[in-house]
Design an enzyme around this catalytic site. Structure first.
Site, mmCIF file in Angstrom:
data_model
loop_
_atom_site.group_PDB
_atom_site.id
_atom_site.type_symbol
_atom_site.label_atom_id
_atom_site.label_comp_id
_atom_site.label_asym_id
_atom_site.label_seq_id
_atom_site.Cartn_x
_atom_site.Cartn_y
_atom_site.Cartn_z
ATOM 1 N N ASP A 7 -37.274 -31.510 14.034
ATOM 2 C CA ASP A 7 -35.991 -32.181 14.198
ATOM 3 C C ASP A 7 -35.365 -32.383 12.815
ATOM 4 O O ASP A 7 -36.047 -32.317 11.795
ATOM 5 C CB ASP A 7 -36.174 -33.536 14.893
ATOM 6 C CG ASP A 7 -34.829 -34.222 15.134
ATOM 7 O OD1 ASP A 7 -33.899 -33.549 15.618
ATOM 8 O OD2 ASP A 7 -34.678 -35.412 14.794
ATOM 9 N N SER A 8 -34.065 -32.665 12.828
ATOM 10 C CA SER A 8 -33.387 -32.938 11.560
ATOM 11 C C SER A 8 -33.865 -34.255 10.947
ATOM 12 O O SER A 8 -33.660 -34.490 9.763
ATOM 13 C CB SER A 8 -31.878 -32.991 11.799
ATOM 14 O OG SER A 8 -31.588 -33.971 12.786
ATOM 15 N N TYR A 39 -27.767 -33.169 10.503
ATOM 16 C CA TYR A 39 -27.355 -31.769 10.613
ATOM 17 C C TYR A 39 -26.045 -31.661 11.415
ATOM 18 O O TYR A 39 -25.335 -30.682 11.312
ATOM 19 C CB TYR A 39 -28.412 -30.960 11.373
ATOM 20 C CG TYR A 39 -29.657 -30.569 10.612
ATOM 21 C CD1 TYR A 39 -29.990 -31.138 9.390
ATOM 22 C CD2 TYR A 39 -30.511 -29.602 11.145
ATOM 23 C CE1 TYR A 39 -31.151 -30.771 8.724
ATOM 24 C CE2 TYR A 39 -31.668 -29.215 10.477
ATOM 25 C CZ TYR A 39 -31.993 -29.797 9.275
ATOM 26 O OH TYR A 39 -33.137 -29.421 8.620
ATOM 27 N N GLY A 40 -25.789 -32.669 12.227
ATOM 28 C CA GLY A 40 -24.690 -32.596 13.196
ATOM 29 C C GLY A 40 -23.298 -32.543 12.601
ATOM 30 O O GLY A 40 -22.323 -32.323 13.309
ATOM 31 N N CYS A 70 -34.193 -30.819 18.054
ATOM 32 C CA CYS A 70 -32.825 -31.093 17.608
ATOM 33 C C CYS A 70 -31.830 -30.234 18.396
ATOM 34 O O CYS A 70 -31.921 -29.002 18.393
ATOM 35 C CB CYS A 70 -32.722 -30.773 16.123
ATOM 36 S SG CYS A 70 -31.101 -31.048 15.429
ATOM 37 N N ASN A 71 -30.896 -30.905 19.041
ATOM 38 C CA ASN A 71 -29.881 -30.183 19.825
ATOM 39 C C ASN A 71 -28.990 -29.333 18.922
ATOM 40 O O ASN A 71 -28.593 -28.234 19.291
ATOM 41 C CB ASN A 71 -29.004 -31.174 20.581
ATOM 42 C CG ASN A 71 -29.722 -31.791 21.747
ATOM 43 O OD1 ASN A 71 -29.547 -31.383 22.876
ATOM 44 N ND2 ASN A 71 -30.576 -32.774 21.482
ATOM 45 N N GLU A 150 -30.152 -45.197 14.427
ATOM 46 C CA GLU A 150 -31.015 -45.301 13.237
ATOM 47 C C GLU A 150 -31.084 -46.739 12.738
ATOM 48 O O GLU A 150 -32.073 -47.154 12.142
ATOM 49 C CB GLU A 150 -30.510 -44.357 12.142
ATOM 50 C CG GLU A 150 -30.513 -42.925 12.636
ATOM 51 C CD GLU A 150 -31.110 -41.911 11.687
ATOM 52 O OE1 GLU A 150 -31.266 -42.224 10.510
ATOM 53 O OE2 GLU A 150 -31.421 -40.798 12.162
ATOM 54 N N CYS A 180 -28.392 -35.019 22.310
ATOM 55 C CA CYS A 180 -28.738 -35.373 20.928
ATOM 56 C C CYS A 180 -30.027 -36.170 20.981
ATOM 57 O O CYS A 180 -30.182 -37.034 21.856
ATOM 58 C CB CYS A 180 -27.623 -36.206 20.305
ATOM 59 S SG CYS A 180 -28.049 -36.860 18.687
ATOM 60 N N THR A 181 -30.925 -35.858 20.052
ATOM 61 C CA THR A 181 -32.245 -36.508 20.046
ATOM 62 C C THR A 181 -32.183 -38.032 20.064
ATOM 63 O O THR A 181 -33.094 -38.686 20.562
ATOM 64 C CB THR A 181 -33.010 -36.109 18.775
ATOM 65 O OG1 THR A 181 -32.123 -36.254 17.670
ATOM 66 C CG2 THR A 181 -33.534 -34.708 18.866
ATOM 67 N N HIS A 182 -31.149 -38.579 19.452
ATOM 68 C CA HIS A 182 -31.087 -40.037 19.312
ATOM 69 C C HIS A 182 -30.661 -40.763 20.587
ATOM 70 O O HIS A 182 -30.942 -41.938 20.756
ATOM 71 C CB HIS A 182 -30.089 -40.409 18.214
ATOM 72 C CG HIS A 182 -30.558 -40.085 16.844
ATOM 73 N ND1 HIS A 182 -30.908 -38.816 16.461
ATOM 74 C CD2 HIS A 182 -30.748 -40.880 15.758
ATOM 75 C CE1 HIS A 182 -31.283 -38.838 15.195
ATOM 76 N NE2 HIS A 182 -31.191 -40.074 14.745
HETATM 77 N N1 DGL Z 1 -31.184 -34.310 15.752
HETATM 78 C C1 DGL Z 1 -29.747 -34.177 15.885
HETATM 79 C C2 DGL Z 1 -29.407 -33.583 17.264
HETATM 80 O O1 DGL Z 1 -30.163 -33.690 18.227
HETATM 81 C C3 DGL Z 1 -29.025 -35.483 15.678
HETATM 82 C C4 DGL Z 1 -29.023 -35.988 14.273
HETATM 83 C C5 DGL Z 1 -28.331 -35.056 13.297
HETATM 84 O O2 DGL Z 1 -27.086 -35.000 13.260
HETATM 85 O O3 DGL Z 1 -29.045 -34.384 12.566
HETATM 86 O O4 DGL Z 1 -28.366 -32.988 17.407
#
Ligand code: DGL
Length: 247
Positions: A7-8, A39-40, A70-71, A150, A180-182
Site C-alpha cells: 500500500d502507499s 499516491y492519490g 492500494c486502490n 490518518e 480507498c484503503t482508508h
Molecule cells: N492507499 C490509497 C488508496 O487506496 C489512499 C492513500 C493515498 O492517497 O495514497 O487509494
C-alpha cells in the site's frame, strides 16, 4: 502460502485485517510506502514508478502472491507490475466489482464509487462496472477522508462536515464502493450518513471473496506471521497496526 501486501502507506492494514480474520495465509509481508504517501494526488507515471519499486522490494522475499491493497496503484499500475514480477499480483478493483455483483440484486442498482482524486480520474471502477452492465454510477473523489482517517477521526464534527461537503443531500445509493484503503475505517459513519440504506463494499472483504474463488485456500492457519515494513518511520506503522489489528 506466503504473500505480500503493498500500500502507499498505513491504509492497506484494513485489507490485512480482513486477511487475518479469515486466517488464509501463514505469512504476510506488508510494505507501506509511508515516505511518499499520498499516491492519490500523484500522476500516472509517478504511481507506476513507485509501484515498480515496490515490486523490486518484494522480490527480496519468496512470496507466492502480491496483493495490491492500494486502490490508486490498482487503478494505474497493475499491468506494469505484472509484467515485472515473478509472482502473481492481484489488485482491489476487480474484487470490488465482484463483491458488488455478488451482493446487488440487479444491474440497475445505483452505485456510488468513492476514491482518491487519481483513482476517480482513472475511471478504473467505472470502466469495469460498465463491462458488467452497471451504468447507474456516480464517482466522487473524496480525498479529504484520507488525512481525516490518518488523524484517527473516525467520527465527530470534522468527519461529519466533510461528509456534508461531499454528499450534501444525495439520496442513499444502493451500494457504495469504498475505493480507498482508508475508507473502511469510516464505513460506519458513511453508512449512517445514508441512514444505513446503502450496501458498503470494502476492499478487504472483497479481496477475501475473490481469493477464495481464484486460489486454493482450503487451509486455515491458527497464526499468521505478519512482518511490517515501511519506507519511513516503521515504528509509526507498527503502532497503527497494533491499534487497528489488535496485535
Ligand atoms: N492507499 C490509497 C488508496 O487506496 C489512499 C492513500 C493515498 O492517497 O495514497 O487509494
Amino acid at each position: 502460502m506466503k504473500i505480500g501486501v503493498f500500500d502507499s502507506g498505513i491504509g492497506g492494514l484494513t485489507v490485512v485485517k480482513s486477511l487475518l480474520e479469515h486466517r488464509l495465509f501463514d505469512e504476510i509481508i506488508y510494505f507501506g510506502d509511508t515516505a511518499r504517501v499520498p499516491y492519490g494526488v500523484k500522476d500516472q507515471n509517478t504511481i507506476i514508478r513507485y509501484a515498480l519499486e515496490a515490486v523490486e522490494f518484494f522480490k527480496n522475499f519468496d512470496i507466492d502472491l502480491l496483493i495490491v491493497a492500494c486502490n490508486t496503484v490498482s487503478a494505474y499500475a497493475l499491468d506494469e507490475m505484472k509484467q515485472n514480477a515473478p509472482f502473481d499480483i492481484v489488485g482491489v478493483v476487480e474484487p470490488g466489482i465482484l463483491a458488488a455483483e455478488n451482493s446487488l440484486p440487479g444491474t440497475d442498482a445505483n452505485i456510488l464509487v468513492l476514491g482518491t482524486k487519481a483513482t476517480i480520474a482513472s475511471k478504473a471502477y467505472e470502466k469495469l462496472l460498465h463491462r458488467h452492465d452497471y451504468y447507474n454510477i456516480e464517482a466522487k473523489a473524496t480525498g479529504l477522508f484520507v488525512p481525516i482517517v490518518e488523524e484517527g477521526l473516525f467520527g465527530g464534527e470534522v468527519l461529519n462536515s466533510t461528509m456534508r461537503h461531499y454528499f450534501g443531500d444525495m439520496p442513499p445509493p444502493d451500494a457504495i464502493i469504498l475505493g480507498c484503503t482508508h475508507f473502511p475505517l469510516i464505513s460506519d459513519a458513511i453508512g449512517k450518513y445514508f441512514n444505513n440504506k446503502s450496501l458498503l463494499i470494502h476492499s478487504g472483504e472483497a479481496i477475501v471473496e475473490y481469493l477464495q474463488i481464484h486460489y486454493d485456500l482450503s487451509m486455515h492457519f491458527d497464526t499468521t506471521d505478519l512482518k511490517l515494513f515501511a519506507s519511513e518511520n516503521p515504528d509509526a506503522l507498527k503502532a497503527v497496526a497494533h491499534k487497528w489489528l489488535d496485535l
